[in-house]
Design a protein around this motif. Structure first.
Motif, PDB file in Angstrom:
ATOM      1  N   LYS A 175       0.830  -1.205   0.000  1.00  0.00           N
ATOM      2  CA  LYS A 175       0.000   0.000   0.000  1.00  0.00           C
ATOM      3  C   LYS A 175       0.864   1.255   0.000  1.00  0.00           C
ATOM      4  O   LYS A 175       0.623   2.199  -0.750  1.00  0.00           O
ATOM      5  CB  LYS A 175      -0.924   0.011   1.227  1.00  0.00           C
ATOM      6  CG  LYS A 175      -2.107  -0.935   1.153  1.00  0.00           C
ATOM      7  CD  LYS A 175      -3.006  -0.746   2.359  1.00  0.00           C
ATOM      8  CE  LYS A 175      -4.233  -1.631   2.280  1.00  0.00           C
ATOM      9  NZ  LYS A 175      -5.125  -1.439   3.452  1.00  0.00           N
ATOM     10  N   GLN A 176       1.870   1.260   0.848  1.00  0.00           N
ATOM     11  CA  GLN A 176       2.741   2.435   0.958  1.00  0.00           C
ATOM     12  C   GLN A 176       3.490   2.702  -0.345  1.00  0.00           C
ATOM     13  O   GLN A 176       3.685   3.857  -0.731  1.00  0.00           O
ATOM     14  CB  GLN A 176       3.720   2.247   2.115  1.00  0.00           C
ATOM     15  CG  GLN A 176       3.045   2.300   3.479  1.00  0.00           C
ATOM     16  CD  GLN A 176       3.994   1.949   4.608  1.00  0.00           C
ATOM     17  OE1 GLN A 176       5.049   1.347   4.392  1.00  0.00           O
ATOM     18  NE2 GLN A 176       3.631   2.321   5.822  1.00  0.00           N
ATOM     19  N   ALA A 177       3.900   1.638  -1.034  1.00  0.00           N
ATOM     20  CA  ALA A 177       4.592   1.804  -2.314  1.00  0.00           C
ATOM     21  C   ALA A 177       3.664   2.426  -3.353  1.00  0.00           C
ATOM     22  O   ALA A 177       4.054   3.322  -4.112  1.00  0.00           O
ATOM     23  CB  ALA A 177       5.124   0.465  -2.804  1.00  0.00           C
ATOM     24  N   ALA A 178       2.410   1.957  -3.399  1.00  0.00           N
ATOM     25  CA  ALA A 178       1.440   2.498  -4.356  1.00  0.00           C
ATOM     26  C   ALA A 178       1.118   3.955  -4.040  1.00  0.00           C
ATOM     27  O   ALA A 178       1.036   4.804  -4.941  1.00  0.00           O
ATOM     28  CB  ALA A 178       0.170   1.655  -4.345  1.00  0.00           C
ATOM     29  N   ILE A 179       0.938   4.254  -2.762  1.00  0.00           N
ATOM     30  CA  ILE A 179       0.627   5.632  -2.352  1.00  0.00           C
ATOM     31  C   ILE A 179       1.781   6.567  -2.702  1.00  0.00           C
ATOM     32  O   ILE A 179       1.573   7.673  -3.215  1.00  0.00           O
ATOM     33  CB  ILE A 179       0.319   5.684  -0.836  1.00  0.00           C
ATOM     34  CG1 ILE A 179      -1.003   4.962  -0.544  1.00  0.00           C
ATOM     35  CG2 ILE A 179       0.260   7.126  -0.341  1.00  0.00           C
ATOM     36  CD1 ILE A 179      -1.289   4.782   0.927  1.00  0.00           C
ATOM     37  N   ALA A 180       3.015   6.133  -2.450  1.00  0.00           N
ATOM     38  CA  ALA A 180       4.193   6.966  -2.753  1.00  0.00           C
ATOM     39  C   ALA A 180       4.275   7.289  -4.243  1.00  0.00           C
ATOM     40  O   ALA A 180       4.562   8.425  -4.637  1.00  0.00           O
ATOM     41  CB  ALA A 180       5.464   6.261  -2.287  1.00  0.00           C
ATOM     42  N   GLY A 181       4.009   6.284  -5.075  1.00  0.00           N
ATOM     43  CA  GLY A 181       4.034   6.514  -6.516  1.00  0.00           C
ATOM     44  C   GLY A 181       2.941   7.469  -6.958  1.00  0.00           C
ATOM     45  O   GLY A 181       3.166   8.355  -7.798  1.00  0.00           O
TER      46      GLY A 181
END
Length: 650
Positions: A502-508
């Motif tokens: 989730k954090q990776a998707a949000i950061a992108g």
């Protein structure tokens, strides 16, 4: 904390508690620009014996306006806080008085001051009436439930007070009433106030008790007690925001000032507390000539030198507590509840930060200024690498004061983006910066922020990225992009995913939204994730690839021109003498401004209201001053919302 206290100390503490409850008044002075706030404050300081003579705004001799920019322009830029003693009816009161700026560019100072005051005085200029900033401040005060007193200023000018009240009273509803009477033939010398003994109260003052059933019933039972009941209703109604007393006077001549102070001392406003478990709130940072950087705080419980409190989960040892009266600084061992004091132990924090007696897991902050997007930006570039750190620290000090500025450091170029609330705001900030650190930087042209808004209702999308000939993959993330009804841009996960994915998707997603098709921040887009096909192994490479996949996928949509370029509007109000009205209207037409209303007040000045693209109005304030020989005034409220914005043509 003190663990053992002598009987004498305990007696002092009890006395302090009594004083804090009954004899402390925290007053905020508010108004539209040039209505007479600073002049009223000067006369209050004079009546209290703090200064020998009231200072003059025109001469630059006031106690409030000490910055060179304030003296040169005749306006307040930063709030000023004063502490003094005031005696009335054999009692001595401790007064904390906050003089606030009147220009819309400095409304953050108004918001911050509302954290500290228990009663607000709103000044209305009888020569101009209710203006845009008057309305703004009134709504702010009312939303916080702070008791309000109106002071009609400049009655020494040739205007009818009665006619003026008829014009403004409907704006404040059925709760605003005069607390005086006067002789029409000589209003300056014959004003009498209801709360003095010689004033005779008749049935035409029953509105001061009609809001309270108990007081009304007591009057019906015994009409002879009308004066005591009316005074009780006036005082309690003011404290409970059921009544808004109206005073009249002239701040310049000192008319009505003593009466205003006497009334504020007679009522007992409740302590306006922020938060349930809060010990104090920081409401202003300033640089004091004697103690340097210091923070102004209002406390809701007794604070002792040596106490340890918590701000944002961090322990703070309060070794230095000060009371400041003009340039006089007194160190304190005990600060009574409901006081305003200073400390240099909390200067790393910002206005709105709350102090608590216990460490809390979630940081607490109170901030009434919700306009998080600053709309004006100026590039500041140091003239050499040798002075870069000096420039950056100078900018940080400006932002530290909590006056609505923010900054962004461009690591690749070393430039600083300084963001503010308006042209005047940034112009004055740059001027102050030059006087503080010297002319060791250059500035670019002032710009108004532009944004991009998602225009399509919905787009389906698949995110996938791989390396090493498909051997290492992000997995396949599917969902759709949709336009939102607000400017928020969230990701909604309709499936369960591990937190790291989730954090990776949000950061992108957040990264790609910072730079859209036109190069601006994208507003009003929501990403819904509906499915995810995981690769055989999830590791750090997977997380990086997933972030890249989201960035690439959104960029593909951006190439299809799925955004429109937008910018803020400015809702303006122009004050102009009739002789210059024609040239001003022509200038507005050239800038594609839409005029919504035009009215005259007391037959002297015209007030023109309208709206325009904010970019188109850059520099108009200076043009207005020139074309009206300094007699015209421009103020504007910046607006950017999903329902109100300016669209730039492609």
């Amino acid at each position: 904390m003190f663990t053992e206290r002598s009987d004498y100390t305990c007696h002092v503490i009890r006395l302090v508690k009594y004083m804090s409850m009954y004899l402390v008044r925290n007053i905020g002075i508010y108004a539209h620009i040039d209505a007479g706030k600073t002049t009223l404050v000067e006369n209050m300081l004079y009546q209290a014996g703090l200064i020998d003579n009231p200072g003059s705004v025109l001469e630059g001799t006031t106690e409030s306006d000490t910055l060179l920019e304030e003296i040169q322009r005749g306006i307040s830029i930063l709030s000023s806080t004063f502490y003094f003693k005031y005696k009335t009816k054999n009692k001595e009161y401790s007064i904390n008085l906050i003089d606030t700026p009147g220009h819309l560019d400095f409304t953050t100072q108004v918001d911050n001051s509302l954290l500290a005051v228990d009663i607000a005085v709103l000044i209305i200029d009888i020569t101009t009436g209710i203006r845009s900033q008057t309305e703004f401040i009134f709504e702010r005060i009312r939303s916080q439930g702070i008791p309000l007193i109106l002071f009609i200023n400049k009655i020494d000018c040739e205007h009818s007070v009665g006619d003026f009240l008829k014009k403004i009273q409907p704006y404040f509803g059925n709760r605003a009433y005069p607390v005086y009477s006067y002789d029409e033939s000589d209003i300056i010398s014959n004003i009498e106030y209801i709360f003095y003994k010689k004033f005779e109260v008749g049935e035409d003052y029953l509105h001061f008790i009609e809001w309270n059933e108990n007081l009304t019933e007591k009057y019906l039972q015994n009409p002879t007690k009308i004066k005591s009941l009316v005074l009780k209703g006036l005082k309690e109604g003011t404290v409970q925001s059921q009544i808004t007393p109206i005073f009249i006077g002239s701040a310049l001549q000192g008319i009505g000032v003593i009466e205003l102070l006497d009334f504020i001392c007679e009522i007992e406003p409740k302590m306006h507390k922020i938060g349930e478990d809060t010990s104090a709130v920081l409401f202003q940072n300033r640089i004091h000539p004697k103690i340097g950087k210091t923070s102004f705080l209002k406390n809701f419980s007794e604070i002792y030198s040596g106490d340890t409190l918590f701000i944002n989960g961090k322990a703070v040892y309060l070794s230095n507590l000060y009371a400041i009266s003009l340039d006089e600084v007194q160190k304190q061992e005990i600060v009574p509840a409901n006081s305003i004091f200073c400390s240099d132990n909390v200067i790393e924090f910002m206005p709105g930060d709350l102090l608590t007696s216990q460490k809390l897991e979630m940081p607490q902050k109170e901030n009434f200024n919700k306009r998080e997007l600053k709309q004006f930006v100026l590039i500041i570039e140091p003239i050499s690498d040798d002075v870069r750190e000096t420039v950056i620290n100078g900018v940080k000090d400006l932002v530290w004061e909590g006056n609505g500025l923010s900054y962004t450091l461009q690591e690749d170029t070393g430039q600083v983006e300084l963001w503010g609330a308006g042209e005047l705001h940034l112009e004055i900030s740059v001027s102050r910066l030059k006087k503080t650190i010297g002319e060791i930087f250059i500035t670019g042209n002032l710009k108004v922020a532009r944004y991009e808004m998602w225009k399509n209702a919905i787009n389906t999308i698949t995110f996938e990225h791989s390396i090493y000939e498909m051997k290492v993959s992000s997995g396949v993330l599917k969902g759709f992009v949709e336009r939102t009804e607000s400017f928020e841009s969230p990701i909604i996960f309709e499936i369960d995913l591990p937190m790291n994915l989730k954090q990776a998707a949000i950061a992108g997603f957040e990264e790609v939204l910072s730079h859209g098709y036109f190069g601006h921040k994208i507003l009003g887009i929501r990403l819904r994730i509906t499915s995810y096909t995981s690769p055989p192994i999830i590791n750090n490479q997977t997380l990086s690839l997933l972030k890249i996949a989201v960035i690439s996928g959104i960029k593909t949509l951006l190439k299809e021109k799925n955004t429109i370029e937008i910018g803020p509007l400015i809702e303006f109000e122009i004050t102009v003498p009739e002789e210059f009205l024609g040239v001003v209207m022509a200038a507005l037409q050239k800038r594609d401004a839409k005029v919504h209303s035009m009215e005259t007040f007391m037959g002297q000045k015209y007030f023109v209201k309208g709206e325009a693209c904010c970019e188109n109005m850059l520099g108009f304030s200076s043009v207005l001053r020139n074309m009206t020989k300094g007699k015209g005034f421009f103020s504007g409220n910046i607006v950017l919302s999903p329902s109100k914005y300016y669209t730039f043509s492609v």
